[in-house]
Write a protein that holds these residues in place. Structure first.
Motif, mmCIF file in Angstrom:
data_model
loop_
_atom_site.group_PDB
_atom_site.id
_atom_site.type_symbol
_atom_site.label_atom_id
_atom_site.label_comp_id
_atom_site.label_asym_id
_atom_site.label_seq_id
_atom_site.Cartn_x
_atom_site.Cartn_y
_atom_site.Cartn_z
ATOM 1 N N UNK A 123 0.707 -1.091 0.091
ATOM 2 C CA UNK A 123 0.005 -0.074 0.041
ATOM 3 C C UNK A 123 0.967 1.253 -0.099
ATOM 4 N N UNK A 124 2.107 1.082 0.921
ATOM 5 C CA UNK A 124 2.869 2.288 0.802
ATOM 6 C C UNK A 124 3.454 2.777 -0.549
ATOM 7 N N UNK A 125 3.858 1.393 -1.332
ATOM 8 C CA UNK A 125 4.380 1.772 -2.417
ATOM 9 C C UNK A 125 3.450 2.362 -3.437
ATOM 10 N N UNK A 126 2.115 1.626 -3.525
ATOM 11 C CA UNK A 126 1.054 2.260 -4.179
ATOM 12 C C UNK A 126 0.815 3.799 -4.059
ATOM 13 N N UNK A 127 0.950 4.226 -2.771
ATOM 14 C CA UNK A 127 0.655 5.652 -2.542
ATOM 15 C C UNK A 127 1.731 6.404 -3.067
ATOM 16 N N UNK A 128 3.125 5.928 -2.921
ATOM 17 C CA UNK A 128 4.161 6.637 -3.281
ATOM 18 C C UNK A 128 4.306 6.976 -4.678
ATOM 19 N N UNK A 211 -18.806 6.092 -8.736
ATOM 20 C CA UNK A 211 -17.813 5.985 -7.677
ATOM 21 C C UNK A 211 -16.965 4.854 -7.546
ATOM 22 N N UNK A 212 -17.374 3.883 -8.275
ATOM 23 C CA UNK A 212 -16.574 2.456 -7.976
ATOM 24 C C UNK A 212 -15.613 2.741 -8.969
ATOM 25 N N UNK A 213 -15.484 3.333 -10.003
ATOM 26 C CA UNK A 213 -14.353 3.767 -10.815
ATOM 27 C C UNK A 213 -13.318 4.181 -10.390
ATOM 28 N N UNK A 214 -13.651 4.781 -9.042
ATOM 29 C CA UNK A 214 -12.535 5.195 -8.133
ATOM 30 C C UNK A 214 -11.656 4.157 -7.422
ATOM 31 N N UNK A 215 -12.277 3.091 -7.441
ATOM 32 C CA UNK A 215 -11.407 1.789 -6.837
ATOM 33 C C UNK A 215 -10.419 1.275 -7.865
ATOM 34 N N UNK A 216 -9.113 1.682 -7.332
ATOM 35 C CA UNK A 216 -7.947 1.056 -8.148
ATOM 36 C C UNK A 216 -7.109 -0.198 -7.792
ATOM 37 N N UNK A 217 -7.339 -0.546 -6.411
ATOM 38 C CA UNK A 217 -6.335 -1.529 -5.922
ATOM 39 C C UNK A 217 -7.418 -2.068 -4.866
ATOM 40 N N UNK A 218 -7.423 -3.463 -4.815
ATOM 41 C CA UNK A 218 -7.940 -4.324 -3.766
ATOM 42 C C UNK A 218 -6.779 -5.378 -3.215
ATOM 43 N N UNK A 219 -6.366 -5.119 -1.832
ATOM 44 C CA UNK A 219 -5.701 -5.990 -1.186
ATOM 45 C C UNK A 219 -6.266 -6.757 -0.324
ATOM 46 N N UNK A 220 -6.629 -7.928 -0.819
ATOM 47 C CA UNK A 220 -7.395 -8.961 0.086
ATOM 48 C C UNK A 220 -6.546 -9.559 1.213
ATOM 49 N N UNK A 221 -7.432 -10.024 2.376
ATOM 50 C CA UNK A 221 -6.733 -10.823 3.292
ATOM 51 C C UNK A 221 -7.220 -12.124 3.390
ATOM 52 N N UNK A 222 -6.537 -13.014 3.560
ATOM 53 C CA UNK A 222 -7.046 -14.093 3.676
ATOM 54 C C UNK A 222 -7.779 -14.253 5.017
ATOM 55 N N UNK A 325 2.403 -4.500 -8.997
ATOM 56 C CA UNK A 325 2.859 -3.969 -7.929
ATOM 57 C C UNK A 325 3.934 -4.746 -7.120
ATOM 58 N N UNK A 326 3.790 -5.993 -7.332
ATOM 59 C CA UNK A 326 4.609 -7.187 -6.592
ATOM 60 C C UNK A 326 6.162 -6.964 -7.336
ATOM 61 N N UNK A 327 6.073 -6.983 -8.639
ATOM 62 C CA UNK A 327 7.322 -6.726 -9.402
ATOM 63 C C UNK A 327 8.013 -5.564 -8.991
#
Ligand SMILES: Cc1cc2nc3c(=O)[nH]c(=O)nc-3n(C[C@H](O)[C@H](O)[C@H](O)COP(=O)(O)OP(=O)(O)OC[C@H]3O[C@@H](n4cnc5c(N)ncnc54)[C@H](O)[C@@H]3O)c2cc1C
Ligand code: SF4
Ligand code: SF4
Length: 388
Positions: A123-128, A211-222, A325-327
């Motif tokens: 998340x920090x990387x996506x923000x930066x 508004x849903x178009x503003x969703x750019x990233x979902x990080x899911x938790x197990x 993002x992972x790469x």
């Protein structure tokens, strides 16, 4: 994720597809997960303590609250086909590009995080890098009642790290944030929340909600299960005395315990005492690994045992966005990687299938018919395979 086509019908079973249907089929039926998707869309719904509440009656025959709820009828196959690359779909773990074992390179992030700090790092990387302007994460309330909050800087994220084992209605916070002028939002989501966000992405109702178009990233938790707030509170009050609690964790199943991390060390409580406090709706949940996310993150399993494994994460990458993002985190040296031990992939698949089978069994028991899976489609190809 791809954006969905217009006009897909998400609902074929219910007569009431507005607030009345939501009340009868989800809230009164005890199926509500407190994901927050029905909240902050209109003035009639809000969140209170561990549940959504209806402030006033709405008599619309169709509503977004009902359409987005992860516990109203859900066409999983339509979601998979329209939002993901179906060629990369696996029945056991959902959309799948790869499984990794990672942890934050920054020891300060690792110290603040639940496990390896992978969620906070991504998340920090996506923000930066401007992939998102803000992230919806969960903040611990004073008495273990979490709330969704909007984080705009890496230090905001580090302060909100660690797992809250009571559901935080993060989708309600996304609904609010999307109305507030933010354009690119990331959300940390449990599997039920990731499902609600996926249902929103298909835009099932006119007028098409931009508004849903503003969703750019979902990080899911197990997520194996979450705890009911009231019951957790009374369980801990009875056990902890003057010990100040720093966090909770659930080690691998062979430990059969919940860890309570206090300033004076870790106290273990047997799962026999904890399981009666699990939120009742979680027994009908078929998703362990947050299949409708860009990246899903959970705890790790390592041959060295839990003391080492608790410092790492297992990560499933599901979309192109997640892969990039992972790469990027790898190339910048923000995440450390280690080889996945032999057998981990199979163990994760098995755990995921076990959760699906248990949910199907509980849904059939609840409805009284093997043809009626309440919110799931009994004809869904994956569920049919699992049900034999
Ligand atoms: C209710 C629950 C059940 C879980 N069950 C399992 C399980 O069975 N198996 C497994 O492998 N892992 C499970 N996890 C995930 C695990 O606890 C860690 O969240 C995951 O390993 C990520 O670790 P991390 O160090 O990268 O997270 P961190 O870097 O510490 O980041 C965690 C992020 O999640 C956010 N968050 C915390 N609690 C919630 C919440 N309730 N809802 C939404 N966002 C939240 C935080 O604000 C933070 O941004 C569960 C998590 C939760 C919340
Ligand atoms: S949308 Fe979420 S919070 Fe609202 S009724 Fe459904 S499960 Fe509960
Ligand atoms: S077990 Fe399922 S329903 Fe319960 S909190 Fe986790 S994802 Fe939501």
């Amino acid at each position: 994720m791809k954006s969905g086509p217009e006009g897909i019908r998400m609902e074929i079973k219910s007569q009431h597809k507005g607030q009345k249907g939501l009340r009868e089929k989800v809230l009164d039926a005890g199926l509500c997960t407190n994901c927050g998707a029905c909240t902050n869309l209109c003035p009639y719904h809000t969140s209170y303590q561990d549940n959504p509440i209806l402030i006033d009656t709405c008599d619309r025959e169709e509503g977004r609250c009902y359409a987005f709820c992860p516990r109203t009828y859900t066409d999983l196959q339509a979601l998979r086909q329209n939002l993901f690359n179906i060629d990369e779909f696996t029945p056991e773990l959902g959309p799948f590009k790869g499984l990794y074992m990672t942890r934050a390179a920054d020891p300060q992030v690792r110290r603040s995080a639940q496990h390896g700090g992978t969620v906070t790092t991504l998340l920090a990387l996506a923000l930066q890098d401007g992939l998102i302007d803000a992230a919806v994460v969960a903040e611990e309330g004073g008495t273990f009642l979490p709330a969704g909050v909007v984080a705009k800087t890496p230090s905001d994220l580090v302060r909100r790290a660690r797992s809250k084992f009571v559901v935080s209605p993060n989708v309600a916070t996304f609904n609010q944030a999307a109305k507030s002028g933010l354009e690119k939002i990331g959300v940390v989501a449990t599997p039920c929340q990731a499902l609600a966000l996926a249902k929103m992405r298909l835009k099932p109702l006119p007028p098409k909600d931009s508004n849903i178009d503003k969703l750019h990233l979902v990080i899911g938790l197990f997520c194996g299960w979450a705890l009911s707030w009231r019951e957790l509170k009374s369980l801990l009050q009875g056990k902890m005395g003057k010990n100040s609690i720093v966090g909770l964790d659930i080690p691998p199943s062979k430990h059969h315990s919940m860890e309570v991390h206090t300033q004076n060390g870790i106290i273990e409580i047997s799962l026999d005492e904890v399981l009666p406090s699990v939120r009742k709706a979680c027994q009908y949940c078929y998703d362990l690994t947050a299949e409708f996310s860009d990246v899903s993150v959970g705890s790790a399993r390592l041959p060295e045992g839990w003391e080492v494994a608790r410092g790492w994460n297992q990560v499933i990458v599901r979309t192109q966005m997640g892969q990039e993002l992972i790469d990027l985190a790898r190339s910048r040296g923000l995440l450390e990687f280690r080889d996945l031990p032999e057998g981990n992939w199979e163990k994760l698949q098995k755990a995921s299938v076990n959760k699906k089978r248990a949910a199907i069994q509980n849904l059939v028991q609840r409805s009284g018919s093997s043809k009626d899976l309440l919110y799931l489609d009994g004809q869904d190809p994956v569920l049919r395979t699992l049900m034999g």
